[in-house]
Design an enzyme around this catalytic site. Structure first.
Site, PDB file in Angstrom:
ATOM      1  N   CYS A 133     -20.206 -43.907  29.703  1.00 51.77           N
ATOM      2  CA  CYS A 133     -21.577 -43.548  30.066  1.00 51.77           C
ATOM      3  C   CYS A 133     -21.753 -42.040  30.243  1.00 51.77           C
ATOM      4  CB  CYS A 133     -21.999 -44.283  31.339  1.00 51.77           C
ATOM      5  SG  CYS A 133     -20.817 -44.173  32.695  1.00 51.77           S
ATOM      6  N   HIS A 246     -26.273 -41.005  36.716  1.00 56.22           N
ATOM      7  CA  HIS A 246     -25.187 -40.028  36.704  1.00 56.22           C
ATOM      8  C   HIS A 246     -25.776 -38.644  36.468  1.00 56.22           C
ATOM      9  CE1 HIS A 246     -22.483 -43.260  36.905  1.00 56.22           C
ATOM     10  NE2 HIS A 246     -21.897 -43.208  35.726  1.00 56.22           N
TER      11      HIS A 246
END
Length: 341
Positions: A133, A246
């Site tokens: 990711c 994130h």
């Protein structure tokens, strides 16, 4: 010829990413004829909804993929190793979200906005790998710069949400916050230390070189996707008390000169990117703002005054969406749009 609808299976349907895959398939109106939801024994018979319809979860095993065209896997690396080859043998094109196949030279590692041409290489094994990711969101932002002036070196520090570890980590963060507010003892089971009100410079296991697996994933995956082993990449990955999203501080050294304004102009038209860069009004990418959004948010773009050709930027993305479910569905969309499968 493109079909009117495809038989799609989700392996790991009851997990956080599996649920997000359902959401993305619905939001993007993916042409589905049959949707088969697969999970382990403990989830058999559980009912999930897709576009208002109830669908029962079935057992993930070697026999679960008969008649399936596209199999989206998010069931963990071991289950991918166990069952993804069986799905491919049954005739499905597998898009795997785990780390199981990412560095296999026979299996393409794909971010559709970055290297969609690599999807064509799936036919050898019938499997396409989703990158990590953190790698995905970084490369979506860096690809236009790579194409414009080239990149010599990347230094990245990540600030990764607990959802990257799964639902138990989300539950643990919330429980610790409640315990802290109540003046009670904080219990840590998912992580080696308390995550609430803390930052852990430790994602995945440590390797002999002092880096973690997560950090080396970013190094190796970047080079594979960009098809350039000469790019210097170093990473420090940190877990922070955020549920979704994130964040990354990225410093690059480019081969040719590019100004901060030129980078901003590139971001305005970059596929999958939204520029959020107005510091005068306190506007910059925030984890709170990326949740549920398909775009990767980019801001705090400025020239690195310590080197001749340096750029700093701040990159934020929903790790469950673009970092996993969305990227997988986009790969499947390319397969059908380009008549590859």
């Amino acid at each position: 010829m493109r079909k009117e609808g495809y038989n799609v299976a989700i392996a790991g349907a009851t997990g956080a990413v599996g649920g997000a895959m359902l959401d993305v398939l619905a939001r993007r109106d993916f042409p589905i004829k049959e949707l088969r939801l697969l999970a382990s024994e403990r989830s058999i018979g559980k009912v999930l909804q897709f576009k208002g319809k109830d669908i029962k979860v079935q057992l993930l095993d070697d026999n679960a993929f008969e008649g399936i065209d596209k199999a989206l896997f998010s069931a963990g690396a071991q289950r991918s190793l166990d069952f993804a080859p069986a799905a491919a043998r049954a005739g499905a094109v597998v898009v795997d979200n785990s780390s199981a196949f990412r560095m296999d030279p026979k299996i393409p590692l794909v971010v559709p906005e970055v290297n969609p041409q690599a999807i064509n290489d799936y036919k050898d094994q019938g499997i396409i790998a989703n990158p990590n990711c953190s790698t995905i969101q970084m490369l979506v932002a860096l690809k236009p710069i790579l194409d414009k002036v080239g990149i010599k070196r990347i230094v990245v520090s990540t600030y990764q949400a607990v959802s990257g570890t799964g639902n138990p980590a989300i539950d643990e963060l919330r429980a610790q916050v409640k315990s802290y507010a109540a003046g009670e003892r904080l219990e840590a089971e998912v992580y080696p230390h308390q995550i609430a009100f803390n930052c852990l410079p430790h994602i995945d296991s440590f390797l002999d070189n002092g880096y973690t697996k997560e950090e080396m994933k970013m190094v190796n995956e970047t080079r594979k996707i960009f098809e350039d082993n000469s790019i210097g990449v170093t990473a420090t990955t940190v877990r922070v008390p955020v549920v979704y999203g994130h964040s990354e501080a990225v410093n690059i050294e480019t081969k040719g000169k590019i100004t901060a304004q030129e980078v901003k102009d590139l971001m305005k038209t970059a596929a999958g990117v939204k520029l959020v860069d107005n510091p005068a009004n306190n506007e910059y990418p925030l984890a709170l703002d990326c949740e549920g959004k398909f775009e990767t948010l980019v801001g705090r773009i400025r020239e690195d005054e310590s080197i001749e050709n340096g750029i700093n930027m701040w990159i934020v993305s929903d790790n469950i969406l673009k970092g996993a479910a969305l990227n997988a569905v986009q790969i499947a969309e390319v397969l059908i749009k380009e008549h590859i499968s």
